[in-house]
Scaffold this motif. Structure first.
Motif, PDB file in Angstrom:
ATOM      1  N   ASP A  42      -4.077  11.407   6.883  1.00 18.93           N
ATOM      2  CA  ASP A  42      -5.410  11.384   6.305  1.00 18.93           C
ATOM      3  C   ASP A  42      -4.997  11.159   4.737  1.00 18.93           C
ATOM      4  O   ASP A  42      -5.516  10.818   3.976  1.00 18.93           O
ATOM      5  N   SER A  43      -3.734  11.795   4.494  1.00 18.32           N
ATOM      6  CA  SER A  43      -3.221  11.742   2.931  1.00 18.32           C
ATOM      7  C   SER A  43      -2.935  10.226   2.509  1.00 18.32           C
ATOM      8  O   SER A  43      -3.286   9.973   1.643  1.00 18.32           O
ATOM      9  N   MET A  44      -2.143   9.783   3.337  1.00 15.10           N
ATOM     10  CA  MET A  44      -2.040   8.222   3.224  1.00 15.10           C
ATOM     11  C   MET A  44      -3.472   7.301   2.952  1.00 15.10           C
ATOM     12  O   MET A  44      -3.352   6.482   2.156  1.00 15.10           O
ATOM     13  N   SER A  45      -4.288   7.988   3.688  1.00 19.95           N
ATOM     14  CA  SER A  45      -5.561   7.191   3.503  1.00 19.95           C
ATOM     15  C   SER A  45      -6.084   7.360   2.196  1.00 19.95           C
ATOM     16  O   SER A  45      -6.595   6.434   1.451  1.00 19.95           O
ATOM     17  N   VAL A  46      -6.056   8.689   1.652  1.00 17.60           N
ATOM     18  CA  VAL A  46      -6.586   8.754   0.380  1.00 17.60           C
ATOM     19  C   VAL A  46      -5.631   7.954  -0.858  1.00 17.60           C
ATOM     20  O   VAL A  46      -6.019   7.374  -1.576  1.00 17.60           O
ATOM     21  N   VAL A  47      -4.417   7.879  -0.564  1.00 15.84           N
ATOM     22  CA  VAL A  47      -3.426   7.241  -1.381  1.00 15.84           C
ATOM     23  C   VAL A  47      -3.757   5.670  -1.406  1.00 15.84           C
ATOM     24  O   VAL A  47      -3.845   5.140  -2.556  1.00 15.84           O
ATOM     25  N   GLY A  48      -4.065   5.221  -0.058  1.00 20.57           N
ATOM     26  CA  GLY A  48      -4.564   3.912  -0.179  1.00 20.57           C
ATOM     27  C   GLY A  48      -5.595   3.492  -0.792  1.00 20.57           C
ATOM     28  O   GLY A  48      -5.614   2.485  -1.145  1.00 20.57           O
ATOM     29  N   ASP A  49      -6.710   4.507  -0.623  1.00 15.77           N
ATOM     30  CA  ASP A  49      -7.992   4.255  -1.435  1.00 15.77           C
ATOM     31  C   ASP A  49      -7.691   4.090  -2.883  1.00 15.77           C
ATOM     32  O   ASP A  49      -8.421   3.498  -3.681  1.00 15.77           O
ATOM     33  N   LYS A  50      -6.919   5.271  -3.430  1.00 19.64           N
ATOM     34  CA  LYS A  50      -6.442   5.018  -4.620  1.00 19.64           C
ATOM     35  C   LYS A  50      -5.872   3.872  -5.356  1.00 19.64           C
ATOM     36  O   LYS A  50      -5.955   3.324  -6.556  1.00 19.64           O
ATOM     37  N   PHE A  51      -4.974   3.358  -4.283  1.00 15.12           N
ATOM     38  CA  PHE A  51      -4.249   2.119  -4.592  1.00 15.12           C
ATOM     39  C   PHE A  51      -5.129   1.042  -4.864  1.00 15.12           C
ATOM     40  O   PHE A  51      -5.077   0.102  -5.635  1.00 15.12           O
ATOM     41  N   SER A  52      -6.050   1.088  -3.729  1.00 10.80           N
ATOM     42  CA  SER A  52      -7.284  -0.215  -3.824  1.00 10.80           C
ATOM     43  C   SER A  52      -7.873  -0.125  -4.940  1.00 10.80           C
ATOM     44  O   SER A  52      -8.327  -1.117  -5.257  1.00 10.80           O
ATOM     45  N   THR A  53      -8.223   1.000  -5.319  1.00 17.52           N
ATOM     46  CA  THR A  53      -9.124   1.211  -6.812  1.00 17.52           C
ATOM     47  C   THR A  53      -8.324   0.885  -8.032  1.00 17.52           C
ATOM     48  O   THR A  53      -9.002   1.203  -9.187  1.00 17.52           O
ATOM     49  N   GLY A  54      -7.038   0.796  -7.803  1.00 20.35           N
ATOM     50  CA  GLY A  54      -6.230   0.758  -9.036  1.00 20.35           C
ATOM     51  C   GLY A  54      -5.787   2.074  -9.825  1.00 20.35           C
ATOM     52  O   GLY A  54      -5.414   2.145 -10.735  1.00 20.35           O
ATOM     53  N   GLU A  55      -6.317   3.054  -9.126  1.00 21.95           N
ATOM     54  CA  GLU A  55      -5.722   4.716  -9.760  1.00 21.95           C
ATOM     55  C   GLU A  55      -4.421   4.680  -9.752  1.00 21.95           C
ATOM     56  O   GLU A  55      -3.881   5.452 -10.408  1.00 21.95           O
ATOM     57  N   ILE A  56      -3.744   4.471  -8.782  1.00 27.30           N
ATOM     58  CA  ILE A  56      -2.194   4.451  -8.677  1.00 27.30           C
ATOM     59  C   ILE A  56      -1.704   3.024  -8.333  1.00 27.30           C
ATOM     60  O   ILE A  56      -2.556   1.966  -7.870  1.00 27.30           O
ATOM     61  N   PHE A  57      -0.263   3.069  -8.579  1.00 26.30           N
ATOM     62  CA  PHE A  57       0.155   1.406  -8.358  1.00 26.30           C
ATOM     63  C   PHE A  57       1.467   1.741  -7.325  1.00 26.30           C
ATOM     64  O   PHE A  57       1.398   2.729  -6.666  1.00 26.30           O
ATOM     65  N   VAL A  58       2.005   0.684  -6.978  1.00 23.91           N
ATOM     66  CA  VAL A  58       2.932   0.597  -6.050  1.00 23.91           C
ATOM     67  C   VAL A  58       3.899   1.663  -5.756  1.00 23.91           C
ATOM     68  O   VAL A  58       4.225   2.127  -4.880  1.00 23.91           O
ATOM     69  N   PRO A  59       4.510   1.887  -7.028  1.00 22.23           N
ATOM     70  CA  PRO A  59       5.662   2.917  -7.018  1.00 22.23           C
ATOM     71  C   PRO A  59       5.058   4.450  -6.419  1.00 22.23           C
ATOM     72  O   PRO A  59       5.824   4.831  -5.671  1.00 22.23           O
ATOM     73  N   GLU A  60       3.852   4.629  -6.930  1.00 26.77           N
ATOM     74  CA  GLU A  60       3.293   5.945  -6.452  1.00 26.77           C
ATOM     75  C   GLU A  60       3.036   5.833  -4.853  1.00 26.77           C
ATOM     76  O   GLU A  60       3.200   6.551  -4.268  1.00 26.77           O
ATOM     77  N   MET A  61       2.600   4.770  -4.280  1.00 26.96           N
ATOM     78  CA  MET A  61       2.464   4.616  -3.118  1.00 26.96           C
ATOM     79  C   MET A  61       3.351   4.680  -2.283  1.00 26.96           C
ATOM     80  O   MET A  61       3.610   5.250  -1.144  1.00 26.96           O
ATOM     81  N   LEU A  62       4.786   3.876  -2.735  1.00 31.31           N
ATOM     82  CA  LEU A  62       5.854   4.011  -2.065  1.00 31.31           C
ATOM     83  C   LEU A  62       6.428   5.346  -1.896  1.00 31.31           C
ATOM     84  O   LEU A  62       6.941   5.776  -0.893  1.00 31.31           O
ATOM     85  N   MET A  63       6.309   6.238  -3.037  1.00 31.94           N
ATOM     86  CA  MET A  63       6.847   7.629  -2.980  1.00 31.94           C
ATOM     87  C   MET A  63       6.237   8.412  -1.846  1.00 31.94           C
ATOM     88  O   MET A  63       6.708   8.970  -1.215  1.00 31.94           O
ATOM     89  N   ALA A  64       4.593   8.191  -1.989  1.00 34.00           N
ATOM     90  CA  ALA A  64       3.934   8.837  -0.714  1.00 34.00           C
ATOM     91  C   ALA A  64       4.436   8.450   0.632  1.00 34.00           C
ATOM     92  O   ALA A  64       4.332   9.206   1.493  1.00 34.00           O
ATOM     93  N   ALA A  65       4.556   7.236   0.770  1.00 33.12           N
ATOM     94  CA  ALA A  65       5.005   6.801   1.979  1.00 33.12           C
ATOM     95  C   ALA A  65       6.392   7.265   2.370  1.00 33.12           C
ATOM     96  O   ALA A  65       6.658   7.506   3.567  1.00 33.12           O
ATOM     97  N   LYS A  66       7.420   7.407   1.559  1.00 31.38           N
ATOM     98  CA  LYS A  66       8.584   7.997   1.682  1.00 31.38           C
ATOM     99  C   LYS A  66       8.609   9.408   2.204  1.00 31.38           C
ATOM    100  O   LYS A  66       9.220   9.905   2.863  1.00 31.38           O
ATOM    101  N   ALA A  67       7.599   9.999   1.354  1.00 32.85           N
ATOM    102  CA  ALA A  67       7.461  11.507   1.572  1.00 32.85           C
ATOM    103  C   ALA A  67       7.023  11.400   2.935  1.00 32.85           C
ATOM    104  O   ALA A  67       7.389  12.472   3.561  1.00 32.85           O
ATOM    105  N   MET A  68       6.079  10.853   3.506  1.00 29.35           N
ATOM    106  CA  MET A  68       5.573  11.184   4.831  1.00 29.35           C
ATOM    107  C   MET A  68       6.466  10.747   5.591  1.00 29.35           C
ATOM    108  O   MET A  68       6.616  11.399   6.908  1.00 29.35           O
TER     109      MET A  68
END
Length: 211
Positions: A42-68
């Motif tokens: 569910d958290s990654m879903s939120v992260v993905g939505d934020k990435f889609s809308t440009g609120e966050i970028f690839v580095p933040e998404m990668l860090m979230a993926a690594k954390a998961m």
């Protein structure tokens, strides 16, 4: 549940060092492994939505993926003995004629973080190679075909229709890539479509749970 919420927050924040300990604490409190995994998805879903809308970028998404992924490592021994919680193997690759792999690699990392075992076929994958890979690997539940060029859309169609037209069963096919749309995914017979890496992980879990 309080600990699961903490896990979710730390995954979203990409806190790779904190997530494993919190996952263990959630388990110690009596939370089920599958519930903790769902919370992280569910958290990654939120992260993905934020990435889609440009609120966050690839580095933040990668860090979230690594954390998961770190959290999933804690859960894996518990889920290994419970096939209902094991998401199975995902075969991923970029279709014939397409040499792009950055997007595919990002999607691969995200799907792996959701609890899949990944088999990456690389780029320029001919239609018949997908079939071979499905036969070579055990418990294949998902096949992910990527196409980044408009010119390789026919190859994506051929790959999907070759896979779906085979006698092999027990898995779903998901497609994605810059020129791919939901409409095109339906047209070529794919089971699912994801516009970006974040939503790919969520869709992957959704598809496999419907098997």
């Amino acid at each position: 549940m309080a600990k699961i919420n903490e896990v979710k927050s730390m995954v979203k924040a990409g806190k790779t060092k904190l997530v494993p300990g919190l996952v263990q604490e959630a388990l110690d409190e009596g939370s089920a492994a599958k519930d903790i995994l769902q919370g992280m998805v569910d958290s990654m879903s939120v992260v993905g939505d934020k990435f889609s809308t440009g609120e966050i970028f690839v580095p933040e998404m990668l860090m979230a993926a690594k954390a998961m992924a770190k959290g999933v490592d804690v859960l894996k021994p518990l889920m290994a003995g419970d096939s209902s919680n094991s998401l199975g193997t995902c075969i991923i690759g970029t279709v014939a004629g397409d040499l792009h792999d950055i997007g595919k690699n990002l999607v691969s990392m995200m799907i792996e973080s959701a609890g899949f075992t990944m088999v990456d076929l690389g780029v320029d994958v001919p239609a018949k190679r997908w079939i071979e890979a499905i036969k070579e690997n055990q418990n294949v539940t998902l096949v992910a075909c990527s196409g980044l060029l408009t010119t390789t859309m026919p190859a994506l169609k051929e790959a999907v229709q070759t896979i779906k037209g085979s006698s092999l069963t027990g898995f779903k096919v998901i497609v994605g890539g810059a020129p791919v749309t939901q409409e095109y995914a339906v047209e070529i017979g794919a089971d699912g479509f994801a516009p970006d890496a974040g939503s790919a992980a969520v869709k992957a879990v959704e598809l496999v749970k419907s098997l």
